[in-house]
Design an enzyme around this catalytic site. Structure first.
Site, PDB file in Angstrom:
ATOM      1  N   TYR A 146      10.859  -0.699  17.702  1.00 57.23           N
ATOM      2  CA  TYR A 146      12.059   0.053  17.355  1.00 57.23           C
ATOM      3  C   TYR A 146      12.458   1.057  18.420  1.00 57.23           C
ATOM      4  CZ  TYR A 146      12.411  -1.574  12.524  1.00 57.23           C
ATOM      5  OH  TYR A 146      12.602  -2.335  11.418  1.00 57.23           O
ATOM      6  N   LYS A 195      -1.551  -8.232  14.989  1.00 54.73           N
ATOM      7  CA  LYS A 195      -1.461  -9.595  15.533  1.00 54.73           C
ATOM      8  C   LYS A 195      -2.343  -9.607  16.787  1.00 54.73           C
ATOM      9  CE  LYS A 195       0.210 -13.793  15.583  1.00 54.73           C
ATOM     10  NZ  LYS A 195      -0.218 -14.794  14.585  1.00 54.73           N
ATOM     11  N   ASP A 227       0.392 -12.571   9.871  1.00 53.72           N
ATOM     12  CA  ASP A 227       0.847 -13.807   9.203  1.00 53.72           C
ATOM     13  C   ASP A 227      -0.003 -14.085   7.969  1.00 53.72           C
ATOM     14  OD1 ASP A 227      -1.241 -14.210  10.999  1.00 53.72           O
ATOM     15  OD2 ASP A 227      -0.489 -16.123  11.765  1.00 53.72           O
ATOM     16  N   ASP A 251       8.046  -3.040   8.397  1.00 52.54           N
ATOM     17  CA  ASP A 251       9.410  -3.284   7.913  1.00 52.54           C
ATOM     18  C   ASP A 251       9.439  -4.585   7.111  1.00 52.54           C
ATOM     19  OD1 ASP A 251      12.239  -3.024   7.695  1.00 52.54           O
ATOM     20  OD2 ASP A 251      12.457  -4.476   9.319  1.00 52.54           O
ATOM     21  N   ASP A 255       9.300  -5.146   2.664  1.00 45.27           N
ATOM     22  CA  ASP A 255      10.313  -5.892   1.900  1.00 45.27           C
ATOM     23  C   ASP A 255       9.663  -6.988   1.070  1.00 45.27           C
ATOM     24  OD1 ASP A 255      12.454  -4.408   2.830  1.00 45.27           O
ATOM     25  OD2 ASP A 255      13.684  -6.184   3.244  1.00 45.27           O
TER      26      ASP A 255
HETATM   27  C1  IPM Z   1      14.127   0.060   6.512  1.00 45.30           C
HETATM   28  C2  IPM Z   1      15.372  -0.556   7.057  1.00 45.30           C
HETATM   29  C3  IPM Z   1      15.636   0.008   8.442  1.00 45.30           C
HETATM   30  C4  IPM Z   1      14.452  -0.356   9.310  1.00 45.30           C
HETATM   31  C5  IPM Z   1      16.952  -0.484   9.081  1.00 45.30           C
HETATM   32  C6  IPM Z   1      18.141  -0.130   8.218  1.00 45.30           C
HETATM   33  C7  IPM Z   1      17.135   0.051  10.474  1.00 45.30           C
HETATM   34  O1  IPM Z   1      15.272  -1.929   7.048  1.00 45.30           O
HETATM   35  O2  IPM Z   1      14.087   1.302   6.345  1.00 45.30           O
HETATM   36  O3  IPM Z   1      13.176  -0.677   6.238  1.00 45.30           O
HETATM   37  O4  IPM Z   1      14.389  -1.464   9.843  1.00 45.30           O
HETATM   38  O5  IPM Z   1      13.548   0.471   9.432  1.00 45.30           O
HETATM   39 MG    MG Z   2      13.511  -2.680   6.187  1.00 41.60          MG
END
Ligand code: IPM
Ligand code: MG
Length: 367
Positions: A146, A195, A227, A251, A255
């Site tokens: 990032y 990784k 993975d 990240d 999710d």
């Molecule tokens: C998160 C989001 C952000 C990230 C995006 C919006 C830049 O996906 O907070 O997980 O990737 O960190």
């Molecule tokens: Mg995210």
């Protein structure tokens, strides 16, 4: 206690869900004798519309002066919103990255919990999730891909894009320490995800997490390839307590973990630095498709406010009160549309906030 809270309502459903969280903050403050002072801050699309940039230096300074910041969500529909015609460094998300970096918010905590009342929403087979699961994704937030060098340039006549993944030992050490500290308050297990069969940064990650673990003899540290971790999260989520990982892996895995719980609308998060300051936000996005309809689930934001009480203000009782009220409301059958199931009572964003507030007062009058 005087609580100085910066508020970034943001874009999409942000204002609606933050309003409910502020209602809950005010209720807790009234019941437990605190005073909340809010400073409204603009970030993301809302800031672009006013200042032409997603986050101004003045806003960063105001955020820095607050004890903590509560945030909704930022960003719009990338296909239709004019914000996405701007160059990448001026888009809403750039504001989020800038505030993380400027305030040194290196530790991102994303709890993924399967609520007993919502287990029907979990897409996994019941035998896999029987008894529920409760994990904390601990994501490094100010390093890695990032924030590494990037470029897009012509090399040997071909357009070539480069992103770099860099970590130094200090960055690894400090996030590992946070991970171990959190694990000590939980089930004392840390799964560090990397990784290392490919990346140098991962090999350094292992070296310094192993080193850090020496100070925490009670914590069990294991290493897992990313993975494999993605697979294990759906195969056997109960095995995880704290998942400790670098920015990009975190990240993606957070999710995935959120979806395994069945509803991203339930998941809170905290981004912390070395002080008590924190930025608290729901894990979900700005959901522009349902913005303004009054149907968004405010629970993740409300639970983020609970994390704020716990981590920034050291007010555990207040945090417990919010978390308990959320459970009670779910037990009573109230659901927003994203977590609705047969036989339950569907309510909107605002009513969900009201119900949670009611339970916070109930509890106190019972005592
Ligand atoms: C998160 C989001 C952000 C990230 C995006 C919006 C830049 O996906 O907070 O997980 O990737 O960190
Ligand atoms: Mg995210």
């Amino acid at each position: 206690m005087k609580l100085n809270i910066g508020v970034i309502k943001g874009d999409g459903i942000g204002p609606e869900i933050v309003n409910e969280a502020m209602k809950v903050l005010d209720k807790v403050a009234a019941v437990y004798g605190h005073e909340c002072n809010y400073t409204q801050l603009l970030m993301g699309g809302a800031s672009i519309d006013v200042y032409g940039v997603p986050l101004t230096d003045e806003t960063i300074e105001l955020a820095r002066k607050s004890d903590a910041v509560l945030m909704g969500s930022i960003g719009g529909d990338a296909k239709t919103s004019p914000w996405y015609k701007l160059e990448p460094s001026k888009r809403p998300e750039a504001g989020l990255l800038k505030i993380r970096k400027s305030l040194n918010l290196f530790a991102n905590l994303r709890p993924a919990v399967l609520y007993e009342e919502l287990k029907g929403a979990c897409p996994l087979k019941e035998e896999i999730t029987d008894g529920g699961f409760d994990m904390m994704i601990m994501r490094e937030l100010t390093g890695g891909l990032y924030f590494g060098q990037r470029s897009t340039e012509e090399v040997d006549g071909l357009m070539t894009a480069t992103d770099t993944l860099t970590y130094n030992e200090d960055e690894i050490r400090r996030i590992a320490r946070r991970g171990f500290d959190i694990a000590m308050k939980r089930r004392k297990k840390v799964t560090s995800v990397d990784k290392a069969n490919v990346l140098d940064s991962s090999r350094l990650w292992i070296k310094w997490t192993d080193e850090g673990a020496k100070d925490y003899p009670e914590v069990t540290l294991e290493h897992m390839l990313v993975d494999n971790c993605a697979m294990q999260l759906v195969k056997d989520p109960r095995q995880f307590d704290v998942i400790l990982t670098e920015n990009m892996f975190g990240d993606i895995l957070s999710d995935e973990a959120s979806m395994v719980t069945g509803s991203i609308g339930m998941l809170a998060s905290a981004s912390l630095n070395e002080t008590k300051f924190g930025l608290y936000e729901p894990s979900g996005g700005s959901a522009p498709d349902i913005a303004g309809k009054g149907i968004a689930n405010p629970i993740a934001t409300i639970l983020s406010a609970a994390m704020m009480f716990r981590f920034s203000f050291d007010l555990d009782e207040e945090a417990d009160a919010i978390e308990r009220a959320v459970s009670e409301v779910l037990k009573a059958g109230y659901r927003t549309i994203d977590i609705m199931s047969e036989g339950k009572i569907q309510i909107g964003t605002c009513e969900m906030g009201d119900r949670i507030c009611e339970y916070i007062s109930h509890r106190v009058s019972e005592n």
